[in-house]
Design an enzyme around this catalytic site. Structure first.
Site, mmCIF file in Angstrom:
data_model
loop_
_atom_site.group_PDB
_atom_site.id
_atom_site.type_symbol
_atom_site.label_atom_id
_atom_site.label_comp_id
_atom_site.label_asym_id
_atom_site.label_seq_id
_atom_site.Cartn_x
_atom_site.Cartn_y
_atom_site.Cartn_z
ATOM 1 N N HIS A 36 0.694 -1.203 0.132
ATOM 2 C CA HIS A 36 0.093 -0.315 0.245
ATOM 3 C C HIS A 36 1.608 1.219 0.124
ATOM 4 O O HIS A 36 1.403 1.401 0.571
ATOM 5 C CB HIS A 36 -1.163 0.299 1.069
ATOM 6 N N ASP A 38 0.356 5.165 -0.941
ATOM 7 C CA ASP A 38 -1.035 6.580 -1.299
ATOM 8 C C ASP A 38 0.048 7.545 -2.297
ATOM 9 O O ASP A 38 -0.459 9.359 -2.084
ATOM 10 C CB ASP A 38 -1.488 8.020 -0.347
ATOM 11 N N GLU A 141 -8.614 0.975 -2.756
ATOM 12 C CA GLU A 141 -9.038 1.920 -1.070
ATOM 13 C C GLU A 141 -10.363 2.163 -0.470
ATOM 14 O O GLU A 141 -10.714 3.033 -0.291
ATOM 15 C CB GLU A 141 -8.291 2.443 -0.894
ATOM 16 N N HIS A 168 -12.970 1.898 3.514
ATOM 17 C CA HIS A 168 -12.096 2.947 4.152
ATOM 18 C C HIS A 168 -12.788 3.702 5.696
ATOM 19 O O HIS A 168 -13.481 2.506 5.909
ATOM 20 C CB HIS A 168 -12.321 3.933 3.686
ATOM 21 N N HIS A 214 -8.920 -1.701 7.471
ATOM 22 C CA HIS A 214 -9.891 -0.694 7.719
ATOM 23 C C HIS A 214 -11.247 -1.117 7.857
ATOM 24 O O HIS A 214 -12.086 -0.171 8.095
ATOM 25 C CB HIS A 214 -10.174 0.505 6.435
ATOM 26 N N HIS A 235 -2.467 -2.596 5.061
ATOM 27 C CA HIS A 235 -1.653 -2.334 5.255
ATOM 28 C C HIS A 235 -2.660 -2.273 6.662
ATOM 29 O O HIS A 235 -3.014 -1.223 7.309
ATOM 30 C CB HIS A 235 -2.007 -0.434 4.955
ATOM 31 N N ASP A 304 2.412 1.662 4.021
ATOM 32 C CA ASP A 304 1.131 3.268 4.264
ATOM 33 C C ASP A 304 2.171 4.729 3.937
ATOM 34 O O ASP A 304 1.467 5.565 3.962
ATOM 35 C CB ASP A 304 0.665 3.553 5.083
#
Length: 410
Positions: A36, A38, A141, A168, A214, A235, A304
């Protein structure tokens, strides 16, 4: 006696160099696949996804955890790039935003073909390894990105999505998120609704990895029990070491072990130490714990990076992976266990998901019930009683009667 005081620091330095050198040797044969990252979100918020904008060059990109030199220094060979859109897009423009984030990942591969190779299969990852490139895959995600539509789920698969995080930090109409476990959100589906179960089954049929980062514990357990293929936590860390509801509790880790699933450890300080500060050694503690409870085949890395505000000392960006691997070697992880955590565990899960898929099987078709959807920004075509182009014949003939009568008089 004085000689020994001089020797000990030298021995420590030489030992550290030995583990670091060994980490690099292993990683040149088995580079890390991270679950993961971003960076696409940073490209949106900083440059509105304009990769040719001044400052957006990924070779010189500053103020991010990720750029091309850092990826190379970190011996990263595979990356699931997050196609993320926030929860406030749910029931609004989540699908459009998700498509734009998938598009920016694909354009990264087009603009930097010497570095990135966009792939959609375990075979593609191995090909990228052979070519010395970063295998680039899309993870979506948040289940709100499919807008409660199996058709959108299938379309995202065809655009390259290879995992979907079921929620999420917000419920979808069909799955509960981790804030349910804190009491901040109310449970709506008690884990997975009947439509949520259809989503999981369709992901199995397509060959999309189910990501349980999540989600609530009830959702974790429901998905682990329902899925016919292993799942991932892209993650997340170990709740026993940091009692944060985003982390995975031990009873779920036992299910991970029984199902051959995978937990890719998150580096965010708040999930590592439950505080503002954390260290590389504490991240290794999470890896140790997951290995102990769920087995060495259940461990991976999901840093992350570029999605969090605080990272441990020693893991400040993606270039630091060899230091973490050196720490595992220092803790007497075997080379086979290290290679598993780096890439082979993820490849095993991905291959199992691919093998469980069946595109000859009839797709899941039943739509979510209309009353489970927020109606303020959506039409209702297709549902019973919705406006339709196929109007009843009687009223149509009645409206045409005066015209037909006048034609008869001519």
């Amino acid at each position: 006696m004085w000689t020994s005081w001089w020797l000990w620091p030298l021995v420590a330095v030489c030992t550290a160099d030995q583990f670091r050198d060994e980490a690099e040797r292993i990683m040149r044969g088995t580079p890390v696949i991270d679950g993961h990252n971003d960076l696409p979100w940073q490209l949106l918020t900083s440059f509105n996804n304009q990769l040719l904008a001044p400052g957006a060059n990924l070779t010189t990109l500053a103020h991010t955890h990720t750029n091309i030199p850092k990826l190379k220094a970190g011996l990263v060979g595979g990356q699931f790039w997050s196609a993320y859109t926030p929860c406030d897009t749910q029931n609004k423009d989540a699908v459009r935003r998700t498509l734009e984030q998938i598009d920016v990942v694909q354009r990264m591969c087009q603009l930097y073909p010497e570095t990135f190779l966009c792939v959609t299969s375990s075979k593609g990852i191995r090909q990228a390894f052979q070519e010395g490139k970063v295998a680039s895959l899309v993870g979506v995600e948040g289940g709100h990105s499919i807008d409660s539509s199996l058709g959108v789920l299938r379309a995202l698969y065809h655009l390259g999505m290879r995992y979907l995080t079921l929620t999420h930090s917000c419920n979808t109409p069909w799955a509960d998120n981790w804030l349910v476990d804190t009491g901040e959100d109310k449970a709506q589906s008690q884990g997975l609704s009947s439509f949520g179960q259809s989503v999981v089954k369709e992901m199995n049929r397509l060959g999309v990895m189910i990501d349980l980062a999540h989600v609530s514990v009830a959702t974790m357990k429901a998905a682990l029990q329902l899925s016919k293929a292993p799942v991932i936590f892209s993650h997340s860390s170990a709740r026993r070491l940091c009692d944060h509801r985003r982390n995975v509790p031990d009873d779920v880790l036992e299910l991970v072990n029984r199902t051959g699933s995978l937990v890719m450890v998150n580096f965010y300080n708040d999930y590592v130490s439950c505080g503002a500060e954390a260290t590389l050694s504490q991240v290794a503690d999470h890896l140790d714990h997951i290995k102990k409870v769920a087995g060495p085949g259940a461990v991976g890395f999901g840093g992350d990076f570029d999605g969090v505000s605080r990272l441990p000392e020693g893991l400040e960006d993606v270039s630091k992976y060899p230091d973490l691997v050196a720490e595992l070697l220092r803790r007497q992880w075997t080379e086979a266990e290290v290679r598993g955590a780096l890439a082979e565990n993820l490849l095993r899960v991905f291959e199992a998901v691919e093998q469980a898929s069946d595109h000859t099987q009839t797709p899941e078709e039943k739509p979510i019930a209309l009353d489970q959807l927020e109606a303020s920004c959506r039409t209702t075509y297709g549902y019973s009683g919705a406006p339709s182009l196929h109007r009843p014949l009687g009223p149509l003939l009645a409206s045409l009667a005066p015209l037909l009568f006048s034609l008869c008089l001519l």
